[in-house]
Design an enzyme around this catalytic site. Sequence first.
Site: not given
Ligand SMILES: Cc1ncc(COP(=O)(O)O)c(C=O)c1O
Length: 406
Positions: A117, A194, A197, A220, A359
């Site tokens: 992401h 990260d 998910q 989430k 993203c």
């Molecule tokens: C794999 C992953 N990393 C990071 C993020 C960013 O999360 P946030 O927008 O809650 O900071 C997301 C959000 O969709 C994500 O799916």
Amino acid sequence: MNGSRRADFPLLAANPGLHYLDSAATSQKPRVVLDAMRDYYEHDNANPHRGAYALSARATERYHAARERVARFLGVADADCLVFTRGTTEALNLVATAWGRANVQTGDEIVVTALEHHANFVPWQQLALATGARFHVCPLTADHHVDLDALRRLVGPRTKVVAFNHVSNALGTVNPVREIAAIARASGALVVCDGAQAVPHMHVGFDGLDVDFYAFSGHKMCGPMGIGGLVGRRAILEAMPPYQFGGDMIEIVGDERTTWNVLPHKFEAGTPNVADAVGLAAACDYLDSISMDAVLQHERALVRLATERLASVEGVHIYGPPPAERSGVVSFTLGDIHPHDLATILDEDGVCIRAGHHCCQPLMRRLGVSATARASFYLYNDESDVEALVGALQKARALFATPTGV
Ligand SMILES: Cc1ncc(COP(=O)(O)O)c(C=O)c1O
């Protein structure tokens, strides 16, 4: 888990025709989470840490208890090593900025994967640009897993950071965290994962993962927007400079110099987000009352069904690994219908899916598409959501059918 938990979610209960298939973007919130936040504001709200009166002490206690609860959910024994942030994005920026600027130099190397992401890609890319480090993107295998052989070749003595996700938001790929961590460790690199998910969908057990940092988002995982966190190893967090400066994160402020508060406060400048922390703790209670294993099994069954049923729609192409190797995400295209058009048509039947690059522009480039449609499942979905998705796709197909089209 017996059936879906739809009735626990006021928004879904109030909209029986809604097929919410966008939980990878944000989940719906169960009543217990909304109630917990309301309860905090109605009974215990004050600025914590600062007041000498009983109400402020209660707010402090609720914030502290929330941290302990979330740490327990994540399998973190030392709750002081859980820093609350606005979410995954802020958590990863914290590491890339505070740790990165102090530890990465010209000629060093940073490795991320093609599955990332933007929140776990751009901060490292920018760190590399700012410091003169080299930035590498590890490729994927043909079945959309991180190519571990390529990773072994990329990681070397100058590698300072290996950053990767636990689960891909775009494809649902579940990454072998310990294997990737072992490759990084062999070169002494910092291991950053990260977990945005993963945390909502499976038991994580941070202390057994062998990573240095793990980031996640509350919104989430049935929690409120605006809170998430960063879990880190104590020794690394203590050695790192702060990320932001201000109230709460200081020990002594002299005219020339300032010393820092202990963990976790050193990384939580300003008034903390107590109500959302309380809501997140309630989300952990809620998920644990169901069991994360049951949540995962429920999603896997739905993804299996969705994959089978989508295969019956002519022109559907599914991206990502087989259902048994992925979380509750199904990314697909339908012929040459633009995913944005698809999402708009599906919305007419109350089917909410995401369309776009998710993203993940570096990944989309490698897949050779500008966008995909993505259905993501959670504990409140059931077979009727899959059927609604498939029915709406059949309609879209008929609508767009042309001699050269789908
Ligand atoms: C794999 C992953 N990393 C990071 C993020 C960013 O999360 P946030 O927008 O809650 O900071 C997301 C959000 O969709 C994500 O799916």
